[in-house]
Design a protein around this motif. Structure first.
Motif, PDB file in Angstrom:
ATOM      1  N   PRO A  23      70.313 -26.861  88.987  1.00  0.00           N
ATOM      2  CA  PRO A  23      70.688 -28.246  89.255  1.00  0.00           C
ATOM      3  C   PRO A  23      70.731 -29.038  87.955  1.00  0.00           C
ATOM      4  CG  PRO A  23      68.398 -27.858  89.893  1.00  0.00           C
ATOM      5  CD  PRO A  23      68.936 -26.545  89.403  1.00  0.00           C
ATOM      6  N   THR A  24      71.765 -29.829  87.769  1.00  0.00           N
ATOM      7  CA  THR A  24      71.806 -30.762  86.633  1.00  0.00           C
ATOM      8  C   THR A  24      72.271 -32.101  87.193  1.00  0.00           C
ATOM      9  OG1 THR A  24      74.096 -30.745  85.803  1.00  0.00           O
ATOM     10  CG2 THR A  24      72.728 -28.832  85.225  1.00  0.00           C
ATOM     11  N   GLU A  25      72.268 -33.131  86.373  1.00  0.00           N
ATOM     12  CA  GLU A  25      72.711 -34.439  86.836  1.00  0.00           C
ATOM     13  C   GLU A  25      74.239 -34.499  87.021  1.00  0.00           C
ATOM     14  OE1 GLU A  25      72.487 -33.423  83.965  1.00  0.00           O
ATOM     15  OE2 GLU A  25      72.891 -34.844  82.364  1.00  0.00           O
ATOM     16  N   THR A  26      74.985 -33.579  86.363  1.00  0.00           N
ATOM     17  CA  THR A  26      76.453 -33.640  86.452  1.00  0.00           C
ATOM     18  C   THR A  26      76.924 -32.836  87.666  1.00  0.00           C
ATOM     19  OG1 THR A  26      76.654 -31.760  84.942  1.00  0.00           O
ATOM     20  CG2 THR A  26      76.774 -33.984  83.975  1.00  0.00           C
ATOM     21  N   VAL A  27      76.846 -31.512  87.549  1.00  0.00           N
ATOM     22  CA  VAL A  27      77.198 -30.609  88.647  1.00  0.00           C
ATOM     23  C   VAL A  27      76.228 -29.428  88.559  1.00  0.00           C
ATOM     24  CG1 VAL A  27      79.647 -31.282  88.537  1.00  0.00           C
ATOM     25  CG2 VAL A  27      78.883 -29.267  87.266  1.00  0.00           C
ATOM     26  N   TYR A  28      76.173 -28.590  89.596  1.00  0.00           N
ATOM     27  CA  TYR A  28      75.323 -27.394  89.525  1.00  0.00           C
ATOM     28  C   TYR A  28      75.961 -26.375  88.583  1.00  0.00           C
ATOM     29  CZ  TYR A  28      71.957 -28.645  93.142  1.00  0.00           C
ATOM     30  OH  TYR A  28      70.938 -29.253  93.839  1.00  0.00           O
ATOM     31  N   GLY A  29      75.116 -25.679  87.808  1.00  0.00           N
ATOM     32  CA  GLY A  29      75.603 -24.635  86.915  1.00  0.00           C
ATOM     33  C   GLY A  29      75.221 -23.257  87.437  1.00  0.00           C
ATOM     34  N   LEU A  30      75.949 -22.227  86.986  1.00  0.00           N
ATOM     35  CA  LEU A  30      75.643 -20.843  87.354  1.00  0.00           C
ATOM     36  C   LEU A  30      75.083 -20.198  86.090  1.00  0.00           C
ATOM     37  CD1 LEU A  30      76.084 -19.129  89.933  1.00  0.00           C
ATOM     38  CD2 LEU A  30      78.280 -18.424  88.983  1.00  0.00           C
ATOM     39  N   GLY A 105      84.596 -16.134  71.610  1.00  0.00           N
ATOM     40  CA  GLY A 105      85.025 -15.782  70.258  1.00  0.00           C
ATOM     41  C   GLY A 105      85.089 -16.952  69.297  1.00  0.00           C
ATOM     42  N   LEU A 106      84.830 -18.168  69.758  1.00  0.00           N
ATOM     43  CA  LEU A 106      84.843 -19.321  68.850  1.00  0.00           C
ATOM     44  C   LEU A 106      83.606 -19.271  67.954  1.00  0.00           C
ATOM     45  CD1 LEU A 106      85.749 -22.174  71.400  1.00  0.00           C
ATOM     46  CD2 LEU A 106      87.268 -21.147  69.702  1.00  0.00           C
ATOM     47  N   THR A 107      83.697 -19.941  66.796  1.00  0.00           N
ATOM     48  CA  THR A 107      82.520 -19.993  65.923  1.00  0.00           C
ATOM     49  C   THR A 107      81.611 -21.154  66.303  1.00  0.00           C
ATOM     50  OG1 THR A 107      83.744 -21.351  64.352  1.00  0.00           O
ATOM     51  CG2 THR A 107      83.753 -18.958  63.976  1.00  0.00           C
ATOM     52  N   VAL A 111      76.372 -27.289  73.562  1.00  0.00           N
ATOM     53  CA  VAL A 111      74.951 -27.297  73.968  1.00  0.00           C
ATOM     54  C   VAL A 111      74.588 -28.640  74.581  1.00  0.00           C
ATOM     55  CG1 VAL A 111      74.053 -25.637  72.286  1.00  0.00           C
ATOM     56  CG2 VAL A 111      74.310 -28.022  71.622  1.00  0.00           C
ATOM     57  N   ARG A 112      73.669 -28.585  75.556  1.00  0.00           N
ATOM     58  CA  ARG A 112      73.150 -29.854  76.057  1.00  0.00           C
ATOM     59  C   ARG A 112      71.785 -29.705  76.711  1.00  0.00           C
ATOM     60  NH1 ARG A 112      74.030 -32.547  81.047  1.00  0.00           N
ATOM     61  NH2 ARG A 112      74.600 -31.201  82.795  1.00  0.00           N
ATOM     62  N   ILE A 113      71.040 -30.816  76.790  1.00  0.00           N
ATOM     63  CA  ILE A 113      69.789 -30.889  77.547  1.00  0.00           C
ATOM     64  C   ILE A 113      70.112 -31.684  78.806  1.00  0.00           C
ATOM     65  CG2 ILE A 113      67.392 -31.676  77.588  1.00  0.00           C
ATOM     66  CD1 ILE A 113      67.337 -31.551  74.550  1.00  0.00           C
ATOM     67  N   ALA A 217      89.448 -26.793  72.947  1.00  0.00           N
ATOM     68  CA  ALA A 217      88.734 -26.612  74.214  1.00  0.00           C
ATOM     69  C   ALA A 217      89.532 -25.681  75.118  1.00  0.00           C
ATOM     70  CB  ALA A 217      88.507 -27.953  74.903  1.00  0.00           C
ATOM     71  N   PRO A 218      89.386 -24.378  74.880  1.00  0.00           N
ATOM     72  CA  PRO A 218      90.242 -23.408  75.560  1.00  0.00           C
ATOM     73  C   PRO A 218      90.128 -23.451  77.084  1.00  0.00           C
ATOM     74  CG  PRO A 218      88.457 -22.325  74.361  1.00  0.00           C
ATOM     75  CD  PRO A 218      88.433 -23.740  73.966  1.00  0.00           C
ATOM     76  N   GLY A 219      89.042 -23.993  77.608  1.00  0.00           N
ATOM     77  CA  GLY A 219      88.896 -24.001  79.065  1.00  0.00           C
ATOM     78  C   GLY A 219      89.544 -25.192  79.745  1.00  0.00           C
TER      79      GLY A 219
HETATM   80  O1  TXA Z   1      78.280 -30.985  82.982  1.00  0.00           O
HETATM   81  C1  TXA Z   1      78.611 -29.887  82.543  1.00  0.00           C
HETATM   82  O2  TXA Z   1      79.029 -29.726  81.393  1.00  0.00           O
HETATM   83  C2  TXA Z   1      78.470 -28.693  83.500  1.00  0.00           C
HETATM   84  C3  TXA Z   1      76.988 -28.483  83.801  1.00  0.00           C
HETATM   85  C4  TXA Z   1      76.717 -27.206  84.564  1.00  0.00           C
HETATM   86  O3  TXA Z   1      76.258 -28.536  82.623  1.00  0.00           O
HETATM   87  N1  TXA Z   1      79.057 -27.524  82.929  1.00  0.00           N
HETATM   88  C5  TXA Z   1      80.405 -27.350  82.828  1.00  0.00           C
HETATM   89  O4  TXA Z   1      80.752 -26.107  82.370  1.00  0.00           O
HETATM   90  O5  TXA Z   1      81.197 -28.191  83.126  1.00  0.00           O
HETATM   91  P1  TXA Z   1      82.222 -25.507  82.513  1.00  0.00           P
HETATM   92  O6  TXA Z   1      82.091 -24.105  82.130  1.00  0.00           O
HETATM   93  O7  TXA Z   1      82.731 -25.772  83.856  1.00  0.00           O
HETATM   94  O8  TXA Z   1      83.029 -26.232  81.421  1.00  0.00           O
HETATM   95  C6  TXA Z   1      82.753 -25.880  80.092  1.00  0.00           C
HETATM   96  C7  TXA Z   1      83.888 -26.250  79.209  1.00  0.00           C
HETATM   97  C8  TXA Z   1      84.835 -25.125  78.860  1.00  0.00           C
HETATM   98  O9  TXA Z   1      85.776 -24.912  79.847  1.00  0.00           O
HETATM   99  C9  TXA Z   1      85.426 -25.611  77.558  1.00  0.00           C
HETATM  100  O10 TXA Z   1      86.492 -26.492  77.846  1.00  0.00           O
HETATM  101  C10 TXA Z   1      84.289 -26.405  76.956  1.00  0.00           C
HETATM  102  O11 TXA Z   1      83.335 -26.597  77.952  1.00  0.00           O
HETATM  103  N2  TXA Z   1      83.616 -25.697  75.854  1.00  0.00           N
HETATM  104  C11 TXA Z   1      82.531 -24.914  75.906  1.00  0.00           C
HETATM  105  N3  TXA Z   1      82.215 -24.427  74.701  1.00  0.00           N
HETATM  106  C12 TXA Z   1      83.136 -24.915  73.847  1.00  0.00           C
HETATM  107  C13 TXA Z   1      83.373 -24.785  72.447  1.00  0.00           C
HETATM  108  N4  TXA Z   1      82.596 -24.039  71.670  1.00  0.00           N
HETATM  109  N5  TXA Z   1      84.424 -25.438  71.919  1.00  0.00           N
HETATM  110  C14 TXA Z   1      85.215 -26.194  72.701  1.00  0.00           C
HETATM  111  N6  TXA Z   1      85.047 -26.357  74.028  1.00  0.00           N
HETATM  112  C15 TXA Z   1      84.028 -25.723  74.585  1.00  0.00           C
END
Ligand code: TXA
Ligand code: MG
Length: 319
Positions: A23-30, A105-107, A111-113, A217-219
């Motif tokens: 559980p986090t304040e934003t959304v649940y993480g896996l 693969g990014l350098t 990170v977050r608390i 931000a590849p995701g």
């Molecule tokens: O609030 C949140 O951030 C939630 C909770 C669980 O902490 N987590 C979250 O994770 O939203 P996720 O995986 O759904 O989204 C993470 C996104 C990735 O898709 C990418 O866009 C970005 O964070 N990301 C992560 N590491 C990165 C990096 N080294 N450089 C650039 N973008 C990064």
């Protein structure tokens, strides 16, 4: 089960090959500890998440974090002291303790608390950093309560720590801190550009928005946060003109489930995913979301509009 029993069970779950829904304040993480490659791989498998999408690392405190990143600066301290625990992810150059699998693969590493009492107690007792993406299937709506996770994942794979409803409701603001201290917002969230600038007012730094999302931000997929029905987001002066405009643009849409968000963006963020989820379950053919057009350019709504744009098949200001 009381808090301590839940936490102990969650910690023991990793040894049994399970992930823990955090559980986090934003959304649940896996989540999985960063030094457990088989469990990290399981995160990608269970979510059907491509390996080019990096994971965010969650820690209980700064001591846990410092060995994971390079170039921690006084500016980072200021941001951490002001916003943590809280919905801000910092992207910094990583050390070898963080695997390429986690960062795609990014350098750099995010990170977050997080700020959730149970989530933080768990991270403290575990005493290991964990990587955790949102606990939803790839491209689907993120979970804002324990039941949302239980509905999707099997209990043989995931132990769910139930920390109640998420108070923020959309994912963290992601801020890249470059080695020369440039600040770039890679993903908007409830912490705005102005919030960040105000926290650093004496530092004379500028905060920019990412122009090139593909590289940094590849995701950040175009389509994301998708409900199971088509979503039409329409900005208009009032709801009846939104209804009229949508009807003339899409006369074939016979039944719509209309959503309205609260006027306060923080409340709206808290309710957004839950409203989209329940709208998906309504018998209507599609979902329509009305937004007052006066908010269209307001910065405090940016995080919400970013999610809506990706979730919607139609997203438009009509007057
Ligand atoms: O609030 C949140 O951030 C939630 C909770 C669980 O902490 N987590 C979250 O994770 O939203 P996720 O995986 O759904 O989204 C993470 C996104 C990735 O898709 C990418 O866009 C970005 O964070 N990301 C992560 N590491 C990165 C990096 N080294 N450089 C650039 N973008 C990064
Ligand atoms: Mg996600």
């Amino acid at each position: 089960m009381n808090h301590q029993d839940q936490i102990d069970k969650a910690i023991a779950s990793y040894a049994q090959g399970k992930l823990v829904a955090l559980p986090t304040e934003t959304v649940y993480g896996l989540s999985a500890p960063i030094d457990e490659p088989l469990l990290i791989e399981k995160i990608f498998q269970l979510k059907s998440r491509p390996h080019y999408d990096p994971l965010i690392v969650h820690v209980a405190d700064k001591q846990q974090l410092l060995p994971l990143v390079k170039d921690w600066s006084p500016l980072c301290d200021k941001l951490a002291d002001h916003f943590w625990p809280g919905p801000l992810t910092l992207v910094l150059e990583k050390t070898d303790l963080v695997s390429d699998m986690i960062t795609a693969g990014l350098t750099s590493v995010g990170v977050r608390i997080p700020q959730s009492q149970l989530g933080l107690e768990f991270l403290k007792k575990l005493n290991r950093p964990v990587a955790a993406p949102s606990a939803n299937m790839f491209k689907k709506i993120s979970p804002t309560k324990a039941q949302d996770v239980i509905d999707v994942f099997d209990e043989k794979d995931v132990f769910v720590l139930d920390g109640g409803d998420c108070s923020v409701g959309i994912e963290s603001t992601i801020l890249q801190v470059s080695p020369n201290q440039h600040l770039t917002i890679l993903r908007p969230g409830i912490i705005s550009k102005a919030d960040i600038e105000n926290a650093l007012s004496k530092e004379q730094v500028t905060v920019e928005f990412s122009q090139d999302k593909k590289i940094s931000a590849p995701g950040q997929m175009e389509e994301h946060y998708r409900p199971t029905k088509p979503l039409y987001t329409i900005f208009s002066v009032d709801k009846s003109s939104a209804q009229k405009s949508l009807q003339s643009l899409y006369p074939e849409l016979s039944s719509l489930h209309w959503i309205e968000l609260p006027e306060d963006p923080r409340l709206a963020a808290r309710q957004l995913y839950g409203l989209l989820r329940s709208a998906s379950q309504s018998p209507a053919e599609a979902i329509a979301l009305y937004m007052p057009s006066k908010h269209f350019y307001e910065e405090s709504w940016l995080g919400i509009f970013d999610r809506l744009k990706r979730a919607s098949q139609f997203y438009q200001l009509v007057d």
